[in-house]
Write a protein that holds these residues in place. Structure first.
Motif, short mmCIF file in Angstrom:
data_model
loop_
_atom_site.label_atom_id
_atom_site.label_comp_id
_atom_site.label_asym_id
_atom_site.label_seq_id
_atom_site.Cartn_x
_atom_site.Cartn_y
_atom_site.Cartn_z
N TRP A 147 26.42 77.74 20.28
CA TRP A 147 26.48 77.53 21.72
C TRP A 147 25.45 78.39 22.44
CZ3 TRP A 147 28.24 73.35 23.54
CH2 TRP A 147 29.32 72.69 22.95
N ASP A 148 25.21 79.61 21.93
CA ASP A 148 24.16 80.46 22.52
C ASP A 148 22.83 79.71 22.53
OD1 ASP A 148 26.01 82.47 22.74
OD2 ASP A 148 25.20 83.70 21.12
N LYS A 149 22.51 79.13 21.39
CA LYS A 149 21.21 78.46 21.26
C LYS A 149 21.17 77.19 22.09
CE LYS A 149 17.71 77.30 17.86
NZ LYS A 149 17.35 77.26 16.42
N LEU A 150 22.25 76.40 22.04
CA LEU A 150 22.27 75.12 22.75
C LEU A 150 22.18 75.34 24.27
CD1 LEU A 150 24.41 72.05 21.88
CD2 LEU A 150 24.28 72.79 24.25
N LEU A 151 22.96 76.28 24.80
CA LEU A 151 22.98 76.50 26.25
C LEU A 151 21.71 77.22 26.72
CD1 LEU A 151 26.74 77.44 26.62
CD2 LEU A 151 25.64 75.34 27.39
N SER A 152 21.15 78.10 25.87
CA SER A 152 19.88 78.74 26.21
C SER A 152 18.79 77.68 26.31
CB SER A 152 19.49 79.79 25.16
OG SER A 152 20.44 80.83 25.11
#
Length: 542
Positions: A147-152
């Motif tokens: 989720w960190d990567k997707l939302l970033s």
């Protein structure tokens, strides 16, 4: 492993205990119950793996127990031991997951065989459950990173939303109907010193704790989601999509949660409401600017809104204006001069009514560029890789010198700058001393080996230094170049040897490192003003 025997007749329970070699099957605990209700209590407390039950019992019979087990303890394996050869009971056993149906009186071999079969089935299922548990653990560890990567990525490329919209609605509660959102940022750059010190050896744990606290308030009401910004090591982003007007009050509530849990509060920057997802980067940049442009000399709020950009007049003060006096102070090696140079800079900074993170960052970059230039000048014999390694002694990114209340401390900054410059000055003095030592080692080597055919490349190879570096440092120390210095040693030795009338000129030339007598005579005459023969006659007559 635990086994539960359920039968209303004690002698049957006792018989079953005697008929099975429990130790052989690895069964450590044998439990008993005389009806279904008592069995349920034992199952809830002890969680047995295997249950052996009669079908006809008072209060709650085996039929009802099997039904209950399928709903509340589906992992257990059940063996029915009944005195009734009734097909309906057998069918009920199979329907509700029983592994075997044994008739009374119980045959020992049949009972042990049924137990073995039930244990194997339970072990096989347990392996599957363990594998699933491990997979779930791995997924739980990977999920936040995902989720960190997707939302970033969503902040950088809002158009990517369509590919993950369904998943975000299902797992984060971000409805497709949401058309506006706000972004808030929690930055560790301006965090209270006490909190950073507490987690100084594990900043990842601090980030994890902060994100969890944020999400405790956000996820429960599906108001938003907090994540670690993939493109910044020190930034937590809060995506807020519900109750836009109440966002700042929510951040205040989150901050109180942090104060309760971590004994510290943090600064939030918050952007305005914008169209989601296309204007997500706009709100993010506003939140970032709100933090970077807040006045670090004051603490009147923890929630910062977007400020006007810094005017060019506010950036007039530059660190580079003080480069010359700082450079000279570092070269001097004097603590007093370094402290005075830093004080002049801090005194100039104190004239500012407002200091922002933007300005600090600008000054830090200036200092970093100057420091790299100084290191390259001071340590010119070092390779680029060695220079990089030396610069790693200092922090690679800006560390904001805040006091315990989260306010910029100019005294702490003064101390840090002084420490950094003293460290560089000390390394320079050590390097100069080492240079001086090695030049004198080279001088001693020439004094001892003057009679050999020595070249500058030979010296460079022997002392692991470049020819250019040796030439420059030798000239600085002795005010002559290395070849002239070696020539002087040879001529002085030659003058001593020429006093011996038994030595031919060619022998003297060879003894001081010249294979060619004519060349030796030429060099000698050029330096002394007379030939070797003339010197010998004059010296001997005296």
């Amino acid at each position: 492993m635990k086994v539960l025997i359920v039968d209303d007749e004690k002698h049957v329970r006792d018989a079953i205990r005697l008929l099975v070699n429990w130790q052989q099957f690895g069964i450590s605990t044998i439990l008993e119950a005389q009806d279904g209700e008592e069995a349920i209590k034992a199952i809830q407390q002890e969680h047995p793996a295997i249950i052996m039950t009669d079908m006809m019992m008072p209060i709650m019979n085996g039929v009802k127990l099997l039904e209950w087990l399928q709903t509340h303890a589906p992992d257990t394996k059940t063996i029915v031991i009944s005195g009734h050869d009734d097909f309906s009971l057998l069918r009920h056993t199979l329907k509700f997951g029983g592994t075997d149906y044994i008739l009374k009186p119980v045959d020992p071999d049949q009972l042990n065989e049924a137990l073995d079969k039930a244990i194997q089935a339970w072990n096989k299922d347990e392996e599957t459950r363990q594998t699933n548990r491990e997979l779930n653990m791995e997924m739980n560890q990977i999920k936040p990173v995902y989720w960190d990567k997707l939302l970033s990525n969503l902040i950088a490329e809002p158009s990517a939303y369509d590919y993950s919209a369904e998943q975000m609605e299902r797992e984060l509660g971000l409805s497709r109907q949401v058309n506006e959102c706000r972004v808030a940022i929690l930055s560790m750059d301006t965090m209270e010193r006490s909190l950073k010190n507490k987690f100084s050896h594990n900043l990842d744990l601090l980030l994890f704790s902060l994100i969890n606290i944020c999400n405790e308030f956000l996820i429960s009401d599906q108001r938003g989601y907090a994540f670690r910004h993939w493109n910044s090591d020190n930034e937590i982003v809060l995506l807020l999509w519900k109750d836009q007007p109440g966002a700042e009050a929510l951040l205040t509530k989150i901050n109180e949660g942090m104060r309760t849990t971590l004994r510290s509060r943090v600064d939030f920057g918050i952007g305005s409401s914008h169209l989601f997802p296309m204007d997500l980067p706009v709100s993010y940049q506003e939140a970032r600017n709100a933090l970077r442009q807040r006045n670090l000399l004051a603490k009147d709020t923890w929630i910062h809104r977007n400020q006007k950009p810094i005017s060019s007049s506010q950036l007039v003060l530059t660190f580079s204006r003080y480069e010359e006096q700082i450079h000279l102070a570092i070269r001097s090696g004097s603590m007093d001069k370094i402290q005075e140079a830093v004080k002049q800079w801090i005194d100039a900074v104190k004239q500012s009514e407002s200091i922002t993170l933007e300005q600090l960052d600008h000054w830090w970059r200036e200092y970093s560029v100057m420091k790299r230039r100084w290191v390259q000048q001071f340590f010119s014999n070092k390779s680029e890789e060695e220079i990089k390694q030396m610069l790693l002694d200092e922090p690679s990114s800006l560390i904001v010198p805040l006091d315990e209340y989260g306010i910029l401390s100019l005294s702490l900054w003064q101390q840090e700058l002084t420490r950094s410059m003293l460290h560089l000055s000390k390394r320079l003095l050590e390097h100069q001393q080492k240079d001086k030592n090695v030049i004198f080692e080279i001088s001693a080597y020439l004094e001892k080996n003057y009679h050999e055919d020595i070249t500058l490349q030979d010296i460079a190879n022997r002392f692991y230094l470049s020819r250019e570096y040796i030439s420059r440092k030798f000239k600085q120390e002795f005010e002559v170049n290395l070849s002239d210095y070696l020539g002087q040693i040879r001529m002085n030795k030659a003058k001593v040897l020429l006093r011996n009338p038994h030595l031919r000129i060619s022998q003297v030339a060879e003894m001081v490192g010249y294979q060619d007598e004519k060349y030796f005579s030429k060099v000698f005459k050029k330096q002394e003003g007379i030939s070797p023969n003339e010197y010998r006659k004059t010296a001997n007559s005296i």
